[in-house]
Design an enzyme around this catalytic site. Sequence first.
Site, PDB file in Angstrom:
ATOM      1  N   GLU A   1      -5.062  -6.008  -5.276  1.00  0.00           N
ATOM      2  CA  GLU A   1      -6.149  -6.331  -4.347  1.00  0.00           C
ATOM      3  C   GLU A   1      -5.635  -6.539  -2.920  1.00  0.00           C
ATOM      4  OE1 GLU A   1      -9.838  -6.791  -5.071  1.00  0.00           O
ATOM      5  OE2 GLU A   1      -9.380  -6.221  -3.014  1.00  0.00           O
TER       6      GLU A   1
ATOM      7  N   VAL B   1      -4.678  -3.333   0.151  1.00  0.00           N
ATOM      8  CA  VAL B   1      -5.539  -2.643   1.110  1.00  0.00           C
ATOM      9  C   VAL B   1      -6.542  -3.637   1.670  1.00  0.00           C
ATOM     10  CG1 VAL B   1      -7.145  -0.749   1.470  1.00  0.00           C
ATOM     11  CG2 VAL B   1      -5.337  -0.521  -0.214  1.00  0.00           C
TER      12      VAL B   1
ATOM     13  N   LYS C   1      -3.970   3.656   3.299  1.00  0.00           N
ATOM     14  CA  LYS C   1      -5.060   2.857   2.731  1.00  0.00           C
ATOM     15  C   LYS C   1      -6.158   3.775   2.198  1.00  0.00           C
ATOM     16  CE  LYS C   1      -4.046  -1.154   5.583  1.00  0.00           C
ATOM     17  NZ  LYS C   1      -4.224  -1.759   6.901  1.00  0.00           N
TER      18      LYS C   1
ATOM     19  N   GLY D   1       0.204 -10.932  18.724  1.00  0.00           N
ATOM     20  CA  GLY D   1       0.747 -10.763  17.370  1.00  0.00           C
ATOM     21  C   GLY D   1      -0.126  -9.875  16.503  1.00  0.00           C
TER      22      GLY D   1
ATOM     23  N   LYS E   1       0.826  -1.226   0.000  1.00  0.00           N
ATOM     24  CA  LYS E   1       0.000   0.000   0.000  1.00  0.00           C
ATOM     25  C   LYS E   1       0.849   1.260   0.000  1.00  0.00           C
ATOM     26  CE  LYS E   1      -0.182  -0.326   4.927  1.00  0.00           C
ATOM     27  NZ  LYS E   1       0.337  -1.663   5.050  1.00  0.00           N
TER      28      LYS E   1
HETATM   29  N1  LIG Z   1       1.575  -8.877   6.943  1.00  0.00           N
HETATM   30  C1  LIG Z   1       0.339  -8.680   6.451  1.00  0.00           C
HETATM   31  O1  LIG Z   1      -0.692  -9.112   7.011  1.00  0.00           O
HETATM   32  C2  LIG Z   1       0.194  -7.940   5.140  1.00  0.00           C
HETATM   33  C3  LIG Z   1      -1.078  -7.798   4.581  1.00  0.00           C
HETATM   34  C4  LIG Z   1      -1.211  -7.142   3.359  1.00  0.00           C
HETATM   35  C5  LIG Z   1      -0.085  -6.632   2.742  1.00  0.00           C
HETATM   36  N2  LIG Z   1       1.144  -6.773   3.317  1.00  0.00           N
HETATM   37  C6  LIG Z   1       2.307  -6.226   2.604  1.00  0.00           C
HETATM   38  O2  LIG Z   1       3.080  -7.289   2.061  1.00  0.00           O
HETATM   39  C7  LIG Z   1       4.418  -6.845   1.831  1.00  0.00           C
HETATM   40  C8  LIG Z   1       5.399  -7.874   2.383  1.00  0.00           C
HETATM   41  O3  LIG Z   1       5.278  -7.935   3.781  1.00  0.00           O
HETATM   42  P1  LIG Z   1       6.011  -9.084   4.641  1.00  0.00           P
HETATM   43  O4  LIG Z   1       5.413  -8.984   6.004  1.00  0.00           O
HETATM   44  O5  LIG Z   1       5.973 -10.370   3.930  1.00  0.00           O
HETATM   45  O6  LIG Z   1       7.531  -8.541   4.657  1.00  0.00           O
HETATM   46  P2  LIG Z   1       8.800  -9.327   5.201  1.00  0.00           P
HETATM   47  O7  LIG Z   1       8.407 -10.504   6.014  1.00  0.00           O
HETATM   48  O8  LIG Z   1       9.701  -8.308   5.796  1.00  0.00           O
HETATM   49  O9  LIG Z   1       9.494  -9.905   3.871  1.00  0.00           O
HETATM   50  C9  LIG Z   1      10.165  -9.086   2.959  1.00  0.00           C
HETATM   51  C10 LIG Z   1      10.853  -9.964   1.925  1.00  0.00           C
HETATM   52  O10 LIG Z   1      11.389  -9.115   0.927  1.00  0.00           O
HETATM   53  C11 LIG Z   1      12.779  -9.381   0.752  1.00  0.00           C
HETATM   54  N3  LIG Z   1      13.467  -8.127   0.468  1.00  0.00           N
HETATM   55  C12 LIG Z   1      13.365  -6.956   1.167  1.00  0.00           C
HETATM   56  N4  LIG Z   1      14.129  -6.017   0.601  1.00  0.00           N
HETATM   57  C13 LIG Z   1      14.724  -6.594  -0.469  1.00  0.00           C
HETATM   58  C14 LIG Z   1      15.621  -6.129  -1.462  1.00  0.00           C
HETATM   59  N5  LIG Z   1      16.085  -4.868  -1.451  1.00  0.00           N
HETATM   60  N6  LIG Z   1      16.003  -6.981  -2.427  1.00  0.00           N
HETATM   61  C15 LIG Z   1      15.544  -8.260  -2.455  1.00  0.00           C
HETATM   62  N7  LIG Z   1      14.680  -8.756  -1.547  1.00  0.00           N
HETATM   63  C16 LIG Z   1      14.280  -7.938  -0.568  1.00  0.00           C
HETATM   64  C17 LIG Z   1      13.250  -9.989   2.057  1.00  0.00           C
HETATM   65  O11 LIG Z   1      14.384 -10.794   1.795  1.00  0.00           O
HETATM   66  P3  LIG Z   1      15.116 -11.653   2.946  1.00  0.00           P
HETATM   67  O12 LIG Z   1      14.164 -12.772   3.264  1.00  0.00           O
HETATM   68  O13 LIG Z   1      16.356 -12.133   2.294  1.00  0.00           O
HETATM   69  O14 LIG Z   1      15.318 -10.719   4.090  1.00  0.00           O
HETATM   70  C18 LIG Z   1      12.016 -10.790   2.471  1.00  0.00           C
HETATM   71  O15 LIG Z   1      12.028 -12.059   1.872  1.00  0.00           O
HETATM   72  C19 LIG Z   1       4.508  -5.460   2.479  1.00  0.00           C
HETATM   73  O16 LIG Z   1       4.365  -4.463   1.496  1.00  0.00           O
HETATM   74  C20 LIG Z   1       3.307  -5.437   3.426  1.00  0.00           C
HETATM   75  O17 LIG Z   1       2.823  -4.127   3.684  1.00  0.00           O
HETATM   76  C21 LIG Z   1       1.319  -7.421   4.490  1.00  0.00           C
END
Ligand SMILES: NC(=O)c1ccc[n+]([C@@H]2O[C@H](COP(=O)([O-])OP(=O)(O)OC[C@H]3O[C@@H](n4cnc5c(N)ncnc54)[C@H](OP(=O)(O)O)[C@@H]3O)[C@@H](O)[C@H]2O)c1
Length: 422
Positions: A121, A124, A197, A179, A97
């Site tokens: 989708e 948000v 959002k 959590g 987002k």
């Molecule tokens: N958590 C939720 O409920 C939720 C819901 C909707 C949307 N989202 C969105 O989903 C997205 C991902 O969230 P997440 O919680 O999965 O994040 P996360 O657990 O921090 O995972 C980020 C991933 O991206 C990789 N990464 C980060 N910077 C990088 C770079 N410069 N080059 C290559 N790889 C890179 C990391 O690699 P490494 O593994 O090697 O560190 C990791 O695998 C975010 O935009 C978040 O706002 C999350």
Amino acid sequence: MMNIAIAGAGTIGSALIRLLASSDAATGIRVKAVLVRDLSKPRPGLPAGTRLTDKPAEIFSDPEIGAVIELMGGTDAAFEIASAALKAGKALVTANKNLLAERGPELFALAEKTRAPILFEAAVCAGMPIVRALRESLRADPIASLEGIVNGTTNYVLTRMTEEGLSYADALAEAKRLGLAEPDPSYDVSGRDAACKLGVLGTLAFGSYLDARDLGVTGIESLEAEDVKQAKAMGYLIKLLAAARRGANGSLDAEVGPVLLPLDHPLAAVRMEYNAVLVESRGLGKNLFMGRGAGPDPTAVSLLTDILDVAEGWARAPGTDDPFLMPKPALASPEEAGSRYYLRLSVPDRAGVLAKISSLFAGLGISIASVLQPESREASDVRSVPLIITTHRASRASMEKLSASLAGDGWGKPVVMRIQED
Ligand SMILES: NC(=O)c1ccc[n+]([C@@H]2O[C@H](COP(=O)([O-])OP(=O)(O)OC[C@H]3O[C@@H](n4cnc5c(N)ncnc54)[C@H](OP(=O)(O)O)[C@@H]3O)[C@@H](O)[C@H]2O)c1
């Protein structure tokens, strides 16, 4: 068969990889590459034949990859990856987002030129299908207002304060234990997450780029159990609302902040970490969308739906009239925007205080509807007591001036919340 690359294999990326491996709907999708930062971390569940890489160029130079799924988070590196994908003519699916709220216009301009679709989708309210509803189902019906509970953390905290009388600190600590709040919850409790959002949803709903950085944003950090208790006694619940409404002159009144909602308002029934968005449009009237606004599994479902739209040829590149490419809307000025308000101050428990404070209201033309100074059972050496005032309709500008005058006169910064009337 469509080959995809997943950029980011953290919480959401791993959930998507699991879903792709287990879902019958995903049999035509192959994860050809996964981009990460650290190649040495274990990556359980990576399908056989998937290339793990830390070199973005490997993805963009591969003509077999049809879509890049950006799941890295943040805005800078994510923008580099997203824009490179679009420049290479690949579809972009993102759950980010912040990326869309801050850099949406640049990405959509690029996508319009290279004729590559952007789907979001999951960005948000995670698994709740609100983006598609606004982009597709409601596109023929002019939208008058959009109000949402779009942050699960704050809704959980406010629900526990309301239902169990917990203090803000205790409710937040509980959310962290479960959590439902980050170790550093400031992005959520400050209202900034909800503002991003609202920026994205408001852009879709009102057809022009609503920049989240232009919005008035108030968080829930200053709320106390006393506010929740007094709101309940008056027949309201406190919810953090992201709201945008088209005014009579065409300007958009959009803000994020805690609001006193009447108990019979459709959003008052949205409890705990759930999200909901109420959209009012000319022909359809009110539509309420409600669902899980966060979590890896619901988010992965929305991502898969977007990926299938690309694979099956439903996804279209944006046109020159895409909402993200339309100039920013005129926002309602603080003089135009108005409401009834709730205000709480902490004041010394002595004679004459009320007269002084009410003269400040009168000086700004703000009409007081009710005043409450709850009795304290504590000893008389208690120095300050809460003073709760509700107003008749007043402009946001006059309430801002009032807050500044109260603070300037040494009464401290009041807690101010809009009282929703319908
Ligand atoms: N958590 C939720 O409920 C939720 C819901 C909707 C949307 N989202 C969105 O989903 C997205 C991902 O969230 P997440 O919680 O999965 O994040 P996360 O657990 O921090 O995972 C980020 C991933 O991206 C990789 N990464 C980060 N910077 C990088 C770079 N410069 N080059 C290559 N790889 C890179 C990391 O690699 P490494 O593994 O090697 O560190 C990791 O695998 C975010 O935009 C978040 O706002 C999350």
